[in-house]
Design a protein around this motif. Structure first.
Motif, PDB file in Angstrom:
ATOM      1  N   VAL A  70       1.089  -1.159  -0.021  1.00  0.00           N
ATOM      2  CA  VAL A  70       0.170   0.070  -0.069  1.00  0.00           C
ATOM      3  C   VAL A  70       0.924   1.310   0.021  1.00  0.00           C
ATOM      4  CG1 VAL A  70      -2.131  -0.781   1.061  1.00  0.00           C
ATOM      5  CG2 VAL A  70       0.036  -0.331   2.682  1.00  0.00           C
ATOM      6  N   PHE A  71       0.313   2.398  -0.479  1.00  0.00           N
ATOM      7  CA  PHE A  71       1.268   3.593  -0.364  1.00  0.00           C
ATOM      8  C   PHE A  71       0.917   4.437   1.084  1.00  0.00           C
ATOM      9  CE2 PHE A  71       0.370   3.264  -4.726  1.00  0.00           C
ATOM     10  CZ  PHE A  71       1.479   3.259  -5.386  1.00  0.00           C
ATOM     11  N   ASP A  72      -0.225   3.958   1.635  1.00  0.00           N
ATOM     12  CA  ASP A  72      -0.102   4.502   3.253  1.00  0.00           C
ATOM     13  C   ASP A  72       0.092   3.593   4.383  1.00  0.00           C
ATOM     14  OD1 ASP A  72      -0.776   5.973   5.456  1.00  0.00           O
ATOM     15  OD2 ASP A  72      -2.630   6.594   4.614  1.00  0.00           O
TER      16      ASP A  72
ATOM     17  N   ALA B  46      -0.706   3.385   7.331  1.00  0.00           N
ATOM     18  CA  ALA B  46      -1.730   3.361   8.033  1.00  0.00           C
ATOM     19  C   ALA B  46      -2.890   2.490   7.480  1.00  0.00           C
ATOM     20  CB  ALA B  46      -2.452   4.913   8.155  1.00  0.00           C
ATOM     21  N   GLU B  47      -2.843   2.234   6.242  1.00  0.00           N
ATOM     22  CA  GLU B  47      -3.856   1.051   5.749  1.00  0.00           C
ATOM     23  C   GLU B  47      -3.541  -0.330   6.405  1.00  0.00           C
ATOM     24  OE1 GLU B  47      -4.613   1.330   1.452  1.00  0.00           O
ATOM     25  OE2 GLU B  47      -4.123   3.365   1.614  1.00  0.00           O
ATOM     26  N   LEU B  48      -2.375  -0.463   6.782  1.00  0.00           N
ATOM     27  CA  LEU B  48      -1.831  -1.882   7.212  1.00  0.00           C
ATOM     28  C   LEU B  48      -2.364  -2.045   8.833  1.00  0.00           C
ATOM     29  CD1 LEU B  48       1.750  -1.999   5.760  1.00  0.00           C
ATOM     30  CD2 LEU B  48      -0.216  -3.081   4.846  1.00  0.00           C
ATOM     31  N   THR B  49      -2.812  -1.059   9.363  1.00  0.00           N
ATOM     32  CA  THR B  49      -3.511  -1.190  10.719  1.00  0.00           C
ATOM     33  C   THR B  49      -4.922  -1.516  10.170  1.00  0.00           C
ATOM     34  OG1 THR B  49      -1.838   0.201  11.738  1.00  0.00           O
ATOM     35  CG2 THR B  49      -3.922  -0.085  12.760  1.00  0.00           C
ATOM     36  N   LYS B  50      -5.365  -2.739  11.000  1.00  0.00           N
ATOM     37  CA  LYS B  50      -6.829  -3.360  10.482  1.00  0.00           C
ATOM     38  C   LYS B  50      -7.368  -3.494  11.801  1.00  0.00           C
ATOM     39  CE  LYS B  50      -4.952  -5.211   6.359  1.00  0.00           C
ATOM     40  NZ  LYS B  50      -5.272  -6.019   5.471  1.00  0.00           N
TER      41      LYS B  50
END
Ligand code: SF4
Ligand code: SF4
Length: 158
Positions: free
Chosen positions: A136-138, A140-144
């Motif tokens: 992903v580019f951000d 934060a998107e890896l925090t789910k």
């Protein structure tokens, strides 16, 4: 002497090349033993090994119910703080307070796929999925959040 060392090096390199070429030749005649995946060309037919682990997920059934009691065993088992269990108290039909999860936060970017949280979970609420395209580019998107919005615990799981 320099020239002797030079000749030895040349022969060493030729021997090393021959070893590599012999291995290459072997695979030319043993196609079934080739394990290299031609990804992404074979995306539709890709078969992952059973033991491959891609990310921790929390399965929900068709009623949006999961098996997590909020016991925090997974959080305690995780060696690097990848999981954070945020609990709340629900009120049962009998009017009693019952602990439940508000959020089960999972930081995929920290996860080493060690499987310790899965083993620690006493109610089989979390499993390893085989998803693997996590770029992903951000960050934060890896925090789910592993529990779905509005989900609740399955009847009978204590
Ligand atoms: S697999 Fe390991 S690192 Fe990842 S969340 Fe579970 S215990 Fe933590
Ligand atoms: S996922 Fe399992 S170990 Fe983690 S809080 Fe829920 S029930 Fe406990």
């Amino acid at each position: 002497m320099f020239i002797v060392k030079y000749i030895k090096d040349v022969f060493g390199a030729l021997r090393s090349l021959a070893v590599g070429m012999r291995r290459t030749g072997y695979y030319f005649t043993h196609h079934k033993e080739i394990i290299t995946e031609q990804y992404p060309d074979n995306k539709d037919t890709l078969v992952l090994a059973d033991r491959f682990k891609g990310e921790v997920v929390m399965p929900h059934d068709e009623n949006n119910e999961h098996r997590c009691t909020g016991c925090t065993a997974c959080e305690l088992a995780c060696p690097n703080g990848t999981i954070k269990v945020v609990t709340k108290f629900d009120i049962t039909p009998e009017g009693k307070k019952k602990k439940a999860i508000d959020k089960l936060v999972y930081h995929l970017e920290l996860c080493t796929m060690c499987n310790l949280c899965i083993i620690a979970c006493p109610s089989d609420a979390i499993v390893m999925a085989q998803t693997f395209e996590h770029s992903v580019f951000d960050r934060a998107e890896l925090t789910k959040m592993l529990n779905n919005p509005g989900s609740k615990i399955m009847e009978g799981v204590e």
